[in-house]
Write a protein that holds these residues in place. Structure first.
Motif, short mmCIF file in Angstrom:
data_model
loop_
_atom_site.label_atom_id
_atom_site.label_comp_id
_atom_site.label_asym_id
_atom_site.label_seq_id
_atom_site.Cartn_x
_atom_site.Cartn_y
_atom_site.Cartn_z
N LEU A 362 0.82 -1.21 0.00
CA LEU A 362 0.00 0.00 0.00
C LEU A 362 0.85 1.26 0.00
N THR A 363 2.04 1.19 0.56
CA THR A 363 2.94 2.34 0.53
C THR A 363 3.22 2.77 -0.90
N GLY A 364 3.32 1.79 -1.80
CA GLY A 364 3.55 2.09 -3.20
C GLY A 364 2.34 2.67 -3.91
N LEU A 365 1.18 2.59 -3.27
CA LEU A 365 -0.05 3.11 -3.87
C LEU A 365 -0.43 4.49 -3.35
N VAL A 366 -0.16 4.74 -2.06
CA VAL A 366 -0.70 5.96 -1.44
C VAL A 366 0.38 6.95 -1.03
N PHE A 367 1.64 6.73 -1.44
CA PHE A 367 2.70 7.68 -1.10
C PHE A 367 2.39 9.05 -1.72
N ASP A 368 3.00 10.05 -1.13
CA ASP A 368 2.81 11.42 -1.60
C ASP A 368 4.20 12.04 -1.79
N ASN A 369 4.58 12.28 -3.05
CA ASN A 369 5.92 12.81 -3.33
C ASN A 369 6.19 14.13 -2.62
N GLN A 370 5.14 14.92 -2.39
CA GLN A 370 5.33 16.19 -1.71
C GLN A 370 5.81 16.01 -0.27
N ILE A 371 5.42 14.90 0.33
CA ILE A 371 5.76 14.67 1.73
C ILE A 371 7.26 14.45 1.91
N PHE A 372 7.88 13.73 0.98
CA PHE A 372 9.30 13.40 1.16
C PHE A 372 10.19 13.89 0.02
N GLY A 373 9.63 14.70 -0.87
CA GLY A 373 10.43 15.26 -1.94
C GLY A 373 10.87 14.26 -2.97
N GLY A 374 10.05 13.24 -3.21
CA GLY A 374 10.39 12.20 -4.17
C GLY A 374 9.84 12.47 -5.55
N ASP A 375 10.16 11.56 -6.46
CA ASP A 375 9.62 11.67 -7.82
C ASP A 375 9.14 10.30 -8.31
N ALA A 376 8.67 9.47 -7.38
CA ALA A 376 8.23 8.12 -7.71
C ALA A 376 6.90 8.16 -8.45
N THR A 377 6.63 7.10 -9.22
CA THR A 377 5.34 6.91 -9.87
C THR A 377 4.68 5.67 -9.31
N ILE A 378 3.36 5.65 -9.29
CA ILE A 378 2.65 4.55 -8.62
C ILE A 378 2.98 3.20 -9.24
N GLY A 379 2.95 3.11 -10.55
CA GLY A 379 3.19 1.82 -11.19
C GLY A 379 4.54 1.23 -10.84
N SER A 380 5.58 2.02 -10.99
CA SER A 380 6.92 1.51 -10.70
C SER A 380 7.13 1.26 -9.22
N GLN A 381 6.54 2.11 -8.38
CA GLN A 381 6.75 1.96 -6.94
C GLN A 381 6.03 0.73 -6.39
N VAL A 382 4.84 0.46 -6.91
CA VAL A 382 4.14 -0.76 -6.48
C VAL A 382 4.97 -1.99 -6.83
N TRP A 383 5.58 -1.98 -8.01
CA TRP A 383 6.43 -3.10 -8.41
C TRP A 383 7.63 -3.25 -7.48
N VAL A 384 8.28 -2.13 -7.16
CA VAL A 384 9.44 -2.18 -6.27
C VAL A 384 9.03 -2.70 -4.89
N GLN A 385 7.92 -2.18 -4.36
CA GLN A 385 7.46 -2.61 -3.03
C GLN A 385 7.11 -4.09 -3.02
N THR A 386 6.40 -4.54 -4.04
CA THR A 386 5.99 -5.94 -4.11
C THR A 386 7.19 -6.87 -4.28
N LYS A 387 8.09 -6.48 -5.18
CA LYS A 387 9.29 -7.30 -5.44
C LYS A 387 10.13 -7.46 -4.18
N ASP A 388 10.35 -6.38 -3.48
CA ASP A 388 11.19 -6.45 -2.29
C ASP A 388 10.48 -7.16 -1.14
N ALA A 389 9.16 -7.03 -1.07
CA ALA A 389 8.42 -7.78 -0.06
C ALA A 389 8.54 -9.28 -0.32
N LEU A 390 8.40 -9.67 -1.59
CA LEU A 390 8.52 -11.09 -1.95
C LEU A 390 9.94 -11.60 -1.69
N THR A 391 10.93 -10.77 -1.98
CA THR A 391 12.32 -11.16 -1.72
C THR A 391 12.53 -11.41 -0.23
#
Length: 435
Positions: A362-391
């Protein structure tokens, strides 16, 4: 713990980058406000284990196993502190390679201060606080992560086996994953968002607990006789301590007294409250009475879910995480565990493991770039979160199974004998009991 800057340690061998890192800083570089807050946060996180988790777990077991269950948390606090000093901190947080840290801080060698020169060592992860404070803060994370696992095999594991497993698990499972996420390892380089331990703490410990429950097997009489908590008052007190201490867990992970810490504190409260209320609603919809155990479980589920997201979401995201994590954990505990029939005694996997997975994704779905100064996108971030959780799931699961098998050989089995289990572990293992 969220890093304050990107650390590009992953591709360098031990010591190759150490010369470029200025570990010694003048006293003037230390911020008294940041230091005071992280010192406070560290004691809050230790408070979560001693006495928080000890009481939380202790109240849920049968009276004959109360002391044994609480002894797990106390013993682990001592054992993990020793191992963290010896090697854990160094292997997790000093320059090494993309998989494990180095040996520069074995026995905390080189961590010091010089009053005459007004110099002190700091960690590159936290440049405005003394390294001793950062080391202790991270130690408290290692302690509670290991202690969480014991809830899955409560009332049936040998004390000696528990201690050997806990020590080996810290060094072989927790330390590497902490390096991957927070110490400049491959997950950090890949952009995973894990502010305070969704993968490192909760998925890691929850999966290890599930594996332990499966390897040990069910408690005698499980599924045939009632095994209600013997003292829900203790459990509620423990849950309240966890809720209180969790602000150190999440807001402390800013390693500074700043706006990020303030936001992490706010969203932690929001997610926890919505999680607690959501669990009560689930009980109502299932035709059950609103229970103290359900209230505590929902609150902890909300806390677990927000942990990876605390520094990356606004309050709206926290509401979503609190509600969905509580629903997911309720299903895991009330439906999935019953359907599959495994004996996760105190729902270490159902709350921490499953909640950690839900929160990480869910962090990859509801993050807010303004909060932490990021430039993530939902699609790529969900993949990163899921992949690392599975790992993390695979690594923790496989390594925990291997450690359990080896410890079982050393101890002549992981499980107490039938007479000890029937009569209770308190009197038979520790020679004490609660009257």
């Amino acid at each position: 713990m969220k890093k304050k800057s990107a650390l590009l340690w992953g591709l360098f061998p031990t010591g190759a980058l150490a010369g470029n890192l200025d570990w010694w800083q003048p006293f003037s570089a230390i911020d008294s406000g940041d230091t005071a807050w992280v010192m406070t946060a560290a004691t809050l996180v230790l408070f979560m284990t001693l006495p928080g988790l000890a009481l939380f777990y202790g109240g849920m077991v049968r009276k004959k196993n109360l002391l044994s269950t609480m002894m797990h948390s106390f013993s682990i606090a001592a054992l993990i502190s020793v191992l963290w000093v010896v090697a854990g901190y160094s292997l997790a947080f000093t320059p090494g390679n993309t998989f494990i840290g180095g040996f520069d801080r074995l026995f905390l060698n080189g961590m010091s201060m010089d009053m005459a020169k007004e110099m002190v060592t700091v960690s590159p992860n936290a440049g405005t606080i003394p390294e001793t404070v950062f080391m202790f803060f991270q130690m408290t994370f290692a302690i509670i992560s290991t202690a969480i696992i014991t809830g899955a095999f409560a009332e049936r594991m040998k004390y000696s086996a528990m201690m050997l497993f806990s020590g080996a698990w810290l060094l072989l499972v927790y330390v590497p994953t902490a390096h991957w996420v927070w110490g400049g390892g491959f997950m950090s380089e890949g952009g995973v968002l894990d502010y305070a331990g969704g993968t490192v703490v909760h998925i890691n410990a929850g999966v290890a607990g599930l594996v332990a429950a499966l390897v040990l097997g069910k408690r005698m009489g499980y599924g045939r006789e009632a095994m209600p908590p013997h003292n829900m008052a203790l459990t509620l007190i423990g849950a309240a301590m966890l809720w209180f201490g969790w602000f150190g867990f999440n807001a402390g992970s800013a390693v500074a007294a700043n706006a990020s810490a303030g936001m992490a504190m706010a969203v932690t409260q929001v997610s926890t409250a919505f999680g607690a209320v959501t669990w009560l609603i689930c009980e109502k919809l299932a035709g059950q009475k609103p229970s103290a155990l359900g209230l505590a479980s929902g609150a902890v589920a909300g806390l677990v879910g927000i942990t990876p997201a605390a520094g990356f979401v606004a309050t709206g995201g926290a509401i979503i995480i609190g509600i969905l994590t509580a629903i997911g954990c309720y299903v895991a505990v009330a439906v999935i565990k019953r359907k599959l029939g495994y004996d996760d005694s105190l729902d270490a996997f159902g709350i921490h493991g499953f909640g950690g997975i839900v929160g990480a994704v869910l962090t990859g779905l509801v993050f807010d770039n303004q909060i932490f100064g990021g430039d993530a996108t939902i699609g790529s971030q969900v993949w990163v979160q899921t992949k690392d959780a599975l790992t993390t799931i695979v690594y923790s699961g496989v390594m925990s199974w291997v450690i359990l098998k080896v410890v079982g050989k050393i101890c002549g089995g992981l499980r107490v004998d039938k007479d000890t289990e029937r009569e209770g572990l308190d009197l038979n293992i520790h020679g004490e009991r609660v009257e």
